[in-house]
Design an enzyme around this catalytic site. Structure first.
Site, PDB file in Angstrom:
ATOM      1  N   GLY A  13      43.426  -0.127  16.209  1.00 25.93           N
ATOM      2  CA  GLY A  13      42.602   1.091  16.238  1.00 25.93           C
ATOM      3  C   GLY A  13      42.914   1.963  17.438  1.00 25.93           C
ATOM      4  O   GLY A  13      42.028   2.584  18.022  1.00 25.93           O
ATOM      5  N   ARG A  16      43.380   6.699  18.669  1.00 26.85           N
ATOM      6  CA  ARG A  16      42.520   7.619  19.432  1.00 26.85           C
ATOM      7  C   ARG A  16      41.464   6.827  20.206  1.00 26.85           C
ATOM      8  O   ARG A  16      41.409   5.590  20.108  1.00 26.85           O
ATOM      9  CB  ARG A  16      41.849   8.618  18.488  1.00 26.85           C
ATOM     10  CG  ARG A  16      40.822   7.963  17.594  1.00 26.85           C
ATOM     11  CD  ARG A  16      40.117   8.963  16.692  1.00 26.85           C
ATOM     12  NE  ARG A  16      38.900   8.371  16.166  1.00 26.85           N
ATOM     13  CZ  ARG A  16      38.182   8.896  15.182  1.00 26.85           C
ATOM     14  NH1 ARG A  16      38.573  10.028  14.612  1.00 26.85           N
ATOM     15  NH2 ARG A  16      37.068   8.311  14.783  1.00 26.85           N
ATOM     16  N   VAL A  61      43.152  -3.513   9.483  1.00 24.14           N
ATOM     17  CA  VAL A  61      42.854  -4.866   9.981  1.00 24.14           C
ATOM     18  C   VAL A  61      42.148  -5.758   8.956  1.00 24.14           C
ATOM     19  O   VAL A  61      42.052  -6.964   9.144  1.00 24.14           O
ATOM     20  CB  VAL A  61      42.028  -4.838  11.299  1.00 24.14           C
ATOM     21  CG1 VAL A  61      42.829  -4.252  12.441  1.00 24.14           C
ATOM     22  CG2 VAL A  61      40.695  -4.125  11.102  1.00 24.14           C
ATOM     23  N   TYR A 152      26.313  -3.029  12.257  1.00 22.22           N
ATOM     24  CA  TYR A 152      27.184  -2.926  13.441  1.00 22.22           C
ATOM     25  C   TYR A 152      26.817  -3.980  14.503  1.00 22.22           C
ATOM     26  O   TYR A 152      27.686  -4.687  15.018  1.00 22.22           O
ATOM     27  CB  TYR A 152      27.046  -1.514  14.014  1.00 22.22           C
ATOM     28  CG  TYR A 152      27.932  -1.198  15.191  1.00 22.22           C
ATOM     29  CD1 TYR A 152      29.290  -0.924  15.018  1.00 22.22           C
ATOM     30  CD2 TYR A 152      27.403  -1.133  16.481  1.00 22.22           C
ATOM     31  CE1 TYR A 152      30.101  -0.605  16.102  1.00 22.22           C
ATOM     32  CE2 TYR A 152      28.203  -0.810  17.572  1.00 22.22           C
ATOM     33  CZ  TYR A 152      29.546  -0.544  17.370  1.00 22.22           C
ATOM     34  OH  TYR A 152      30.351  -0.226  18.449  1.00 22.22           O
ATOM     35  N   LYS A 156      29.094  -7.104  15.873  1.00 24.56           N
ATOM     36  CA  LYS A 156      29.477  -7.222  17.283  1.00 24.56           C
ATOM     37  C   LYS A 156      28.938  -8.530  17.895  1.00 24.56           C
ATOM     38  O   LYS A 156      29.602  -9.140  18.736  1.00 24.56           O
ATOM     39  CB  LYS A 156      29.002  -5.998  18.071  1.00 24.56           C
ATOM     40  CG  LYS A 156      29.674  -4.678  17.627  1.00 24.56           C
ATOM     41  CD  LYS A 156      31.181  -4.703  17.824  1.00 24.56           C
ATOM     42  CE  LYS A 156      31.824  -3.327  17.645  1.00 24.56           C
ATOM     43  NZ  LYS A 156      33.275  -3.346  17.878  1.00 24.56           N
TER      44      LYS A 156
HETATM   45  N1  LIG Z   1      32.289   4.835  21.753  1.00 30.21           N
HETATM   46  C1  LIG Z   1      31.314   4.018  22.089  1.00 30.21           C
HETATM   47  O1  LIG Z   1      30.311   4.425  22.650  1.00 30.21           O
HETATM   48  C2  LIG Z   1      31.431   2.533  21.821  1.00 30.21           C
HETATM   49  C3  LIG Z   1      30.399   1.708  22.266  1.00 30.21           C
HETATM   50  C4  LIG Z   1      30.490   0.347  22.048  1.00 30.21           C
HETATM   51  C5  LIG Z   1      31.582  -0.183  21.400  1.00 30.21           C
HETATM   52  N2  LIG Z   1      32.568   0.657  20.955  1.00 30.21           N
HETATM   53  C6  LIG Z   1      33.679   0.027  20.248  1.00 30.21           C
HETATM   54  O2  LIG Z   1      34.916   0.444  20.784  1.00 30.21           O
HETATM   55  C7  LIG Z   1      35.912   0.432  19.753  1.00 30.21           C
HETATM   56  C8  LIG Z   1      36.619   1.773  19.714  1.00 30.21           C
HETATM   57  O3  LIG Z   1      35.653   2.768  19.478  1.00 30.21           O
HETATM   58  P1  LIG Z   1      35.919   4.348  19.659  1.00 30.21           P
HETATM   59  O4  LIG Z   1      34.673   4.922  20.202  1.00 30.21           O
HETATM   60  O5  LIG Z   1      37.199   4.581  20.377  1.00 30.21           O
HETATM   61  O6  LIG Z   1      36.011   4.766  18.108  1.00 30.21           O
HETATM   62  P2  LIG Z   1      36.974   5.797  17.362  1.00 30.21           P
HETATM   63  O7  LIG Z   1      36.308   6.031  16.047  1.00 30.21           O
HETATM   64  O8  LIG Z   1      37.308   6.956  18.234  1.00 30.21           O
HETATM   65  O9  LIG Z   1      38.319   4.936  17.150  1.00 30.21           O
HETATM   66  C9  LIG Z   1      38.376   3.840  16.275  1.00 30.21           C
HETATM   67  C10 LIG Z   1      39.777   3.740  15.702  1.00 30.21           C
HETATM   68  O10 LIG Z   1      39.800   2.611  14.815  1.00 30.21           O
HETATM   69  C11 LIG Z   1      40.543   2.977  13.659  1.00 30.21           C
HETATM   70  N3  LIG Z   1      40.155   2.151  12.499  1.00 30.21           N
HETATM   71  C12 LIG Z   1      39.061   2.277  11.716  1.00 30.21           C
HETATM   72  N4  LIG Z   1      39.091   1.380  10.725  1.00 30.21           N
HETATM   73  C13 LIG Z   1      40.241   0.658  10.875  1.00 30.21           C
HETATM   74  C14 LIG Z   1      40.839  -0.397  10.152  1.00 30.21           C
HETATM   75  N5  LIG Z   1      40.268  -0.904   9.031  1.00 30.21           N
HETATM   76  N6  LIG Z   1      42.028  -0.912  10.589  1.00 30.21           N
HETATM   77  C15 LIG Z   1      42.620  -0.391  11.697  1.00 30.21           C
HETATM   78  N7  LIG Z   1      42.106   0.626  12.412  1.00 30.21           N
HETATM   79  C16 LIG Z   1      40.919   1.143  12.013  1.00 30.21           C
HETATM   80  C17 LIG Z   1      40.209   4.455  13.446  1.00 30.21           C
HETATM   81  O11 LIG Z   1      41.178   5.099  12.618  1.00 30.21           O
HETATM   82  C18 LIG Z   1      40.180   4.972  14.871  1.00 30.21           C
HETATM   83  O12 LIG Z   1      41.453   5.450  15.285  1.00 30.21           O
HETATM   84  C19 LIG Z   1      35.194   0.068  18.465  1.00 30.21           C
HETATM   85  O13 LIG Z   1      35.322  -1.314  18.215  1.00 30.21           O
HETATM   86  C20 LIG Z   1      33.755   0.397  18.784  1.00 30.21           C
HETATM   87  O14 LIG Z   1      32.852  -0.340  17.995  1.00 30.21           O
HETATM   88  C21 LIG Z   1      32.514   2.003  21.143  1.00 30.21           C
END
Ligand SMILES: NC(=O)c1ccc[n+]([C@@H]2O[C@H](COP(=O)([O-])OP(=O)(O)OC[C@H]3O[C@@H](n4cnc5c(N)ncnc54)[C@H](O)[C@@H]3O)[C@@H](O)[C@H]2O)c1
Length: 246
Positions: A13, A16, A61, A152, A156
């Site tokens: 992922g 971005r 994934v 979610y 997690k």
């Molecule tokens: N942004 C936050 O505040 C936050 C908080 C807690 C946890 N997270 C976790 O951090 C991680 C990244 O989050 P983010 O904010 O950068 O999100 P984002 O949506 O910007 O990026 C997620 C990426 O995962 C890819 N993706 C989605 N489904 C997929 C799949 N089936 N196979 C492969 N790739 C896939 C998307 O195309 C995207 O590029 C995630 O696991 C999210 O749950 C984020």
């Protein structure tokens, strides 16, 4: 010479957001990085930004054959897998009583099953190498159970448990498995929230603001480094104090 020169890292992922920042930070320290994402176009574009230090291997994934191809391509093109960051994740928020079954399945599949499938495929390589670092991206939602995130938060919390089990099973072969639980971080995922919700979230955070992607990348780099050699099975919350584990 960077801290990770000679190391190969897969980040799922990573087209971005947080994943891209983790890949950039590892590459800046000399690692060769595999940009992997379900969005093939964005995946190639991001890898292109990193130049010769990165390759793009698109993979969903949740699809075992694509995950196996990701690991095979990495081995063939870069020779090893030293670091895995299970970062791919999605949200489909709704109150529990109204949550659709398909949204439960989708989030559990991508976040939890995806982490299992990629960890399993990469572990086969790391077990033979007798070394490796796996870092799973969890969330504070999985620690305190954020309302509106039954799917979610459960996915997690499952990642936190999977981190502990795999840490125990892989420790004998010198493989560390840890998790980072981000709080609210400024990305596309949190951009979706209304200004009102963002203001109420900021009020609950001791530092009074959301975190930045670099806060997560810095913690991942520490866990991937030899400085964290004696740490395994742990979940580090990077959340400005939003949750404090007892
Ligand atoms: N942004 C936050 O505040 C936050 C908080 C807690 C946890 N997270 C976790 O951090 C991680 C990244 O989050 P983010 O904010 O950068 O999100 P984002 O949506 O910007 O990026 C997620 C990426 O995962 C890819 N993706 C989605 N489904 C997929 C799949 N089936 N196979 C492969 N790739 C896939 C998307 O195309 C995207 O590029 C995630 O696991 C999210 O749950 C984020």
């Amino acid at each position: 010479m960077g801290e990770f020169t000679g190391k190969v890292a897969i980040i799922t992922g990573s087209a971005r957001g947080i994943g891209k920042e983790i890949a950039a930070a590892l590459a800046a320290e000399g690692a060769r990085v595999v940009i992997s994402d379900v969005n093939a176009e964005a995946c190639a574009e991001t890898a292109g930004e990193f130049g010769a230090q990165a390759i793009a291997v698109p993979a969903n994934v949740t699809v075992k054959a694509e995950v196996e191809n990701l690991v095979r391509q990495t081995k063939e093109q870069l020779g090893a897998v030293d670091i895995l960051v299970n970062n791919a994740g999605v949200t489909r928020d709704a109150l529990f009583i109204r949550m659709k079954e398909e949204d439960w399945d989708l989030v559990l599949n991508i976040n939890l099953k995806g982490t299992f499938l990629v960890s399993q495929a990469v572990s086969a390589v790391m077990l033979k190498q007798r070394s490796g670092k796996i870092i799973n991206i969890a969330s504070v939602s999985g620690l305190f159970g954020n309302a509106g995130q039954a799917n979610y938060a459960s996915s997690k919390a499952g990642i936190v448990a999977l981190t502990k089990v795999t840490a125990r099973e892989l420790a004998g072969r010198n493989i560390n498995v840890n998790a980072v639980a981000p709080g609210f971080i400024v990305t596309a995922m949190t951009d979706k929230l209304t200004e009102e919700i963002k203001a109420s979230i900021n009020k609950q955070i001791p530092f009074g603001r959301m975190g930045e992607v670099k806060d997560i990348a810095n913690t991942v780099l520490f866990l991937a480094s030899e400085k964290a050699a004696y740490i395994t099975g742990q979940t580090i919350a990077v959340c400005g104090g939003l949750t404090m584990q007892s």
